[in-house]
Design an enzyme around this catalytic site. Sequence first.
Site, PDB file in Angstrom:
ATOM      1  N   HIS A   1     -38.396  33.487  36.908  1.00  0.00           N
ATOM      2  CA  HIS A   1     -39.323  34.574  37.238  1.00  0.00           C
ATOM      3  C   HIS A   1     -40.127  34.173  38.457  1.00  0.00           C
ATOM      4  O   HIS A   1     -40.611  33.045  38.545  1.00  0.00           O
ATOM      5  CB  HIS A   1     -40.257  34.869  36.057  1.00  0.00           C
ATOM      6  CG  HIS A   1     -40.954  36.190  36.193  1.00  0.00           C
ATOM      7  ND1 HIS A   1     -40.422  37.367  35.704  1.00  0.00           N
ATOM      8  CD2 HIS A   1     -42.110  36.529  36.794  1.00  0.00           C
ATOM      9  CE1 HIS A   1     -41.228  38.366  35.987  1.00  0.00           C
ATOM     10  NE2 HIS A   1     -42.265  37.894  36.654  1.00  0.00           N
TER      11      HIS A   1
ATOM     12  N   ASP B   1     -48.205  44.571  28.199  1.00  0.00           N
ATOM     13  CA  ASP B   1     -48.042  44.199  29.612  1.00  0.00           C
ATOM     14  C   ASP B   1     -47.545  45.373  30.433  1.00  0.00           C
ATOM     15  O   ASP B   1     -47.949  45.544  31.581  1.00  0.00           O
ATOM     16  CB  ASP B   1     -47.097  43.011  29.777  1.00  0.00           C
ATOM     17  CG  ASP B   1     -46.930  42.673  31.266  1.00  0.00           C
ATOM     18  OD1 ASP B   1     -47.957  42.341  31.886  1.00  0.00           O
ATOM     19  OD2 ASP B   1     -45.827  42.799  31.801  1.00  0.00           O
TER      20      ASP B   1
ATOM     21  N   ARG C   1     -52.894  47.480  36.749  1.00  0.00           N
ATOM     22  CA  ARG C   1     -53.360  46.491  37.735  1.00  0.00           C
ATOM     23  C   ARG C   1     -52.842  46.830  39.124  1.00  0.00           C
ATOM     24  O   ARG C   1     -53.529  46.635  40.120  1.00  0.00           O
ATOM     25  CB  ARG C   1     -52.894  45.085  37.324  1.00  0.00           C
ATOM     26  CG  ARG C   1     -53.645  44.545  36.124  1.00  0.00           C
ATOM     27  CD  ARG C   1     -52.937  43.336  35.524  1.00  0.00           C
ATOM     28  NE  ARG C   1     -52.712  42.286  36.477  1.00  0.00           N
ATOM     29  CZ  ARG C   1     -51.605  41.533  36.532  1.00  0.00           C
ATOM     30  NH1 ARG C   1     -50.620  41.714  35.677  1.00  0.00           N
ATOM     31  NH2 ARG C   1     -51.485  40.593  37.446  1.00  0.00           N
TER      32      ARG C   1
ATOM     33  N   SER D   1     -49.161  37.909  31.909  1.00  0.00           N
ATOM     34  CA  SER D   1     -48.178  38.977  32.126  1.00  0.00           C
ATOM     35  C   SER D   1     -46.761  38.382  32.154  1.00  0.00           C
ATOM     36  O   SER D   1     -45.861  38.832  31.442  1.00  0.00           O
ATOM     37  CB  SER D   1     -48.492  39.670  33.460  1.00  0.00           C
ATOM     38  OG  SER D   1     -47.414  40.457  33.894  1.00  0.00           O
TER      39      SER D   1
ATOM     40  N   LYS E   1     -43.868  38.251  28.665  1.00  0.00           N
ATOM     41  CA  LYS E   1     -42.531  38.858  28.738  1.00  0.00           C
ATOM     42  C   LYS E   1     -41.443  37.812  28.532  1.00  0.00           C
ATOM     43  O   LYS E   1     -40.464  38.044  27.846  1.00  0.00           O
ATOM     44  CB  LYS E   1     -42.328  39.512  30.116  1.00  0.00           C
ATOM     45  CG  LYS E   1     -43.046  40.833  30.246  1.00  0.00           C
ATOM     46  CD  LYS E   1     -42.883  41.421  31.628  1.00  0.00           C
ATOM     47  CE  LYS E   1     -43.592  40.625  32.681  1.00  0.00           C
ATOM     48  NZ  LYS E   1     -44.106  41.348  33.820  1.00  0.00           N
TER      49      LYS E   1
HETATM   50  N1  URA Z   1     -45.071  39.360  37.956  1.00  0.00           N
HETATM   51  C1  URA Z   1     -45.416  39.801  36.719  1.00  0.00           C
HETATM   52  O1  URA Z   1     -44.560  40.020  35.862  1.00  0.00           O
HETATM   53  N2  URA Z   1     -46.695  39.969  36.452  1.00  0.00           N
HETATM   54  C2  URA Z   1     -47.661  39.731  37.340  1.00  0.00           C
HETATM   55  O2  URA Z   1     -48.806  39.893  37.007  1.00  0.00           O
HETATM   56  C3  URA Z   1     -47.313  39.282  38.643  1.00  0.00           C
HETATM   57  C4  URA Z   1     -45.997  39.100  38.923  1.00  0.00           C
END
Ligand code: URA
Length: 427
Positions: free
Chosen positions: A86, A165, A172, A187, A191
């Site tokens: 990620h 989220d 956000r 966040s 996930k």
């Molecule tokens: N990627 C995400 O999944 N969440 C964030 O807050 C920033 C980048």
Amino acid sequence: MTEPFDAVEVIAAKRDKAELGDAQIDWVVDAYTRGVVADEQMSALAMAILLNGMNRREIARWTAAMIASGERMEFSALSWKTADKHSTGGVGDKITLPLAPLVAACGVAVPQLSGRGLGHTGGTLDKLESIPGWRAALTNREIMTQLEDVGAVICAAGDGLAPADKKLYALRDVTGTVEAIPLIASSIMSKKIAEGTGALVLDVKVGSGAFMKTKDQARELGQIMVDLGNDAGVTTVALLTDMSTPLGPTAGNACEVAESVEVLAGGGPSDVVELTLALAREMLAAAGKDDVDPAHVLASGAAMDVWKRMISAQGGDPDATLPTSKDTHTIEAPESGTLLQLDALAVGVAAWRLGAGRARPGEKVQAAAGVTMHAKPGDTVTAGQPLLTLHTDTPERFDRAMAALEGGYTIGQGAAGGSSVVIERIG
Ligand code: URA
């Protein structure tokens, strides 16, 4: 149902720099998911968190509450080991596209539950949706079947996975509250932990085009996420990588897909190839498979085969012509010399304003919008040569995109301070 807290009381506590208690955090995340805490209240709380921060206990609890807001997936029934990656978000960051099929071709399955663009940073799903027919929404059963058969899935996280989220991420994006370490860490990690991957490699971007502008901030974010992952039983490492200039020569949607296909075909820009291979090595090592060299696998064409099967399995035509924009505008080099800097934030905001990202929640993005960079820092340029080409279907956007690029590049004499994309490793 009687609510045990009041949203205003929780907002005021964080506004006044108090630590939130476990019960307050559990309640506010759950009540927001249920719609009891309104968007405007969560916006105020997110801003208070951005301004006043959270300690490690609060972040861990907030992450756990976001995981508990939905279901958890489980991949232990697969015959493959799993690893995911990620990125904290960058400009021209198309790495997931070549990386997922490459790691699968090396023998480790990649369940990539990806997101859409956030602020000036691009979103993997928005990029892939420029492929005719490609579908981001898969059922859990489809994800499992594709993972077993193809070894790689890039899709939207289902509605059941960390729904807190999903709501908060969209909020956000439009309330100037993206850049908060506790909110980014929770966040991403909610996930990824809910997704059930066995191993995780985090690409923590640092520089003007990243949410973390300094190495210290990026290090702090990386370390928090590595700790959250390992504490949850997911082997987690992080690479801090440079985002002071965009990755590769394009930033947008369809143009980044085309660039990724070049990488899979054995070519592509050296920075994109370098980062793809570095992340692939980390993912394979984290999954306990370090007997394969991803550079060999990339050169063999096996990753391209997986890409085609992965795109086709989700309804896309991997051989289809990608959309091109109705209009283009080229910015020429104002003088001859060396391109000393090309600012990632300037290019990201320009691509966003051209229509590659959204200004309002739920807005449709333009598949062909974006920026092509004809030179990168360190390259020699001649006065009058094309420096940047802007693409959009709505030419009234050019002025604001060009305004974003003002001061975003410098041409002069001497050498650009070049550096490797990977800055350091945490974990
Ligand atoms: N990627 C995400 O999944 N969440 C964030 O807050 C920033 C980048």
